[in-house]
Enzyme design. Structure first.
Site, PDB file in Angstrom:
ATOM      1  N   LYS A 135      -6.123  -8.124  -5.368  1.00  0.00           N
ATOM      2  CA  LYS A 135      -6.770  -6.534  -5.110  1.00  0.00           C
ATOM      3  C   LYS A 135      -5.199  -5.952  -6.365  1.00  0.00           C
ATOM      4  O   LYS A 135      -6.252  -6.068  -7.261  1.00  0.00           O
ATOM      5  CB  LYS A 135      -5.720  -5.576  -3.807  1.00  0.00           C
ATOM      6  CG  LYS A 135      -6.222  -6.762  -2.979  1.00  0.00           C
ATOM      7  CD  LYS A 135      -6.405  -5.973  -1.314  1.00  0.00           C
ATOM      8  CE  LYS A 135      -7.506  -6.041  -0.387  1.00  0.00           C
ATOM      9  NZ  LYS A 135      -8.393  -7.667  -0.006  1.00  0.00           N
ATOM     10  N   SER A 194      -7.157  -0.799   5.629  1.00  0.00           N
ATOM     11  CA  SER A 194      -7.619  -0.757   4.031  1.00  0.00           C
ATOM     12  C   SER A 194      -8.283   0.216   4.144  1.00  0.00           C
ATOM     13  O   SER A 194      -9.080   1.086   3.716  1.00  0.00           O
ATOM     14  CB  SER A 194      -8.773  -1.619   4.197  1.00  0.00           C
ATOM     15  OG  SER A 194      -9.769  -2.523   5.361  1.00  0.00           O
ATOM     16  N   HIS A 226      -2.742  -4.162   0.328  1.00  0.00           N
ATOM     17  CA  HIS A 226      -3.798  -3.088   0.076  1.00  0.00           C
ATOM     18  C   HIS A 226      -2.009  -2.185  -0.064  1.00  0.00           C
ATOM     19  O   HIS A 226      -1.653  -0.852  -0.709  1.00  0.00           O
ATOM     20  CB  HIS A 226      -4.082  -1.824   1.270  1.00  0.00           C
ATOM     21  CG  HIS A 226      -5.586  -2.528   1.300  1.00  0.00           C
ATOM     22  ND1 HIS A 226      -6.744  -2.628   0.554  1.00  0.00           N
ATOM     23  CD2 HIS A 226      -5.837  -3.072   2.405  1.00  0.00           C
ATOM     24  CE1 HIS A 226      -7.788  -3.145   0.787  1.00  0.00           C
ATOM     25  NE2 HIS A 226      -7.177  -3.758   2.167  1.00  0.00           N
TER      26      HIS A 226
END
Length: 315
Positions: free
Chosen positions: A240, A181, A209
C-alpha cells in the site's frame, strides 16, 4: 469439468449477476501513481492504495532496477530453505525500526501474514475477539485458528470490555484493523490499550492502511496513539503506502521465532524476490523525511474541504 459441476458454477454466476455483484477484471495502462489509461483515455485513479506515490518514485525505480540487474529475482525457495538473504534481513530490521519493535518477519502478502499469524496463535482453549468490520484476511485467519471467535461491535471498546469480562477461556486474543479500509475510520487503540492493562490478552493490530500515513515517523496509527509498545503483533503490508509487494509482522524476537516455525503461510511459501525488497527499502528511505506524508494530508484536506463545500451547496 463435469456437466453437473458446470451447471453448479453457472447457477452461482447467474445469481451474482442478478444481484449486480458479478465482478471482473479491467485491463489498465498505468501512467503514474494516480493516473491510468482506460479504454484509450487517461483517467484519475482514486481506488489504488499507493497513498504516497512511492511505487513510481525515482529512488524506488532505481533500486528495483539495480537489484534485478545484480541478483535477478534472487534465490527462489522458501525462506527457511534458501530464500532468506541479507537484503531480506535488512528490510526486516528497517520495518522493526519503523514499528518500534524488536524485529519483524516478512510474508509473501499482508493476507498471508494475517492468516499465518492468527492460525499459529489459535488453540481450542483460546478465544479471539475480532472487530465486526475487520478485513477478510483477519476473518479467514480466525477461522483457521481452531479457536472460539467472539465478534465485538465495530470500534466499540465497551462491547469488547463486556465480552472480555464474560469470557472464561485460558487465552484471549484481540485483533483489529487500525484503519478500516472501506469506511476509513479508526480503531479505538488507546481504549483497547487501557483494557489490555487490566485484562490478560494478546493484542494484534493490522496497520495495512495506516503505515507511512499516520504517526510522526510513519509508524502507523499505533505510533500516533502512542501504544506501539503494548501491541504484541503489528501486521503490515508492503503493497500500500510502501508501494511494493508483500506483508510482514513486527513483533518481539521470541514471537518471531514462534511464527517462522508455525505460520504455515510463511513456512510453505516462496520468499519475496529481491527487486521487490530493494524497492520497499528504498520507499522507506524516500518517505523518511515525512514530506510525502505531509503532501498526502494536505491533499486530503483540500479534497475534503472541496467536497464539503459542494455537498453543502444548493442541490
Amino acid at each position: 469439468m463435469s456437466q453437473d459441476e458446470s451447471s453448479w458454477v453457472m447457477e452461482r454466476i447467474t445469481a451474482l449477476r442478478s444481484q449486480n455483484r458479478l465482478r471482473n477484471t479491467v485491463a489498465l495502462d498505468p501512467i503514474g501513481p494516480s493516473e491510468v489509461h482506460r479504454d484509450g483515455r487517461p483517467v484519475l485513479l482514486f481506488s489504488a492504495n499507493d497513498y504516497l506515490g512511492l511505487s513510481t518514485h525515482e529512488q524506488v525505480r532505481q533500486a528495483a532496477s539495480e537489484a534485478a540487474q545484480r541478483y535477478g529475482m534472487g534465490p527462489r525457495g522458501a525462506t527457511l530453505v534458501c530464500g532468506h538473504t541479507h537484503i531480506h534481513a535488512e528490510l526486516e530490521t528497517a520495518l522493526a525500526e519503523l514499528k518500534q519493535t524488536e524485529t519483524a518477519l516478512l510474508f509473501p502478502s499482508g493476507y498471508q501474514a494475517n492468516v499465518g499469524l492468527l492460525s499459529a496463535l489459535g488453540t481450542p482453549d483460546t478465544t479471539i475477539f475480532s472487530d465486526a468490520l475487520n478485513h477478510a484476511s483477519i476473518i479467514d485467519g480466525c477461522r483457521l485458528a481452531r479457536a472460539r471467535i467472539s465478534v465485538f461491535d465495530h470500534a466499540d471498546a465497551e462491547d469488547l470490555k463486556r465480552q472480555l469480562l464474560a469470557c472464561s477461556s485460558a487465552r484471549k486474543i484481540v485483533v483489529t484493523d487500525e484503519v478500516f479500509s472501506m469506511d476509513g475510520d479508526h480503531a479505538p487503540l488507546r481504549a483497547i490499550a487501557e483494557l489490555k492493562a487490566r485484562h490478560n490478552f494478546t493484542w494484534v493490530t493490522d496497520s495495512a492502511h495506516s503505515t507511512l500515513v499516520f504517526g510522526p515517523n510513519g509508524g502507523g496509527l499505533a505510533e500516533a496513539a502512542g501504544v506501539s509498545s503494548v501491541i504484541d503483533y503489528q501486521v503490515g503490508t508492503l503493497s500500500k503506502a510502501i508501494g511494493a509487494q508483500g506483508g510482514f509482522v513486527a513483533t518481539s524476537h521470541t514471537n518471531r521465532s514462534w511464527l517462522l516455525n508455525s505460520a504455515r503461510s510463511f513456512v510453505f511459501s516462496t520468499a519475496l524476490p529481491i527487486p521487490v525488497l530493494a524497492a520497499a527499502r528504498a520507499a522507506l528511505s524516500a518517505a523518511g523525511d515525512g514530506v510525502l506524508r505531509e503532501t498526502l494530508w494536505r491533499n486530503i484536506r483540500y479534497l475534503s474541504t472541496g467536497l464539503d463545500a459542494e455537498l453543502s451547496g444548493p442541490i
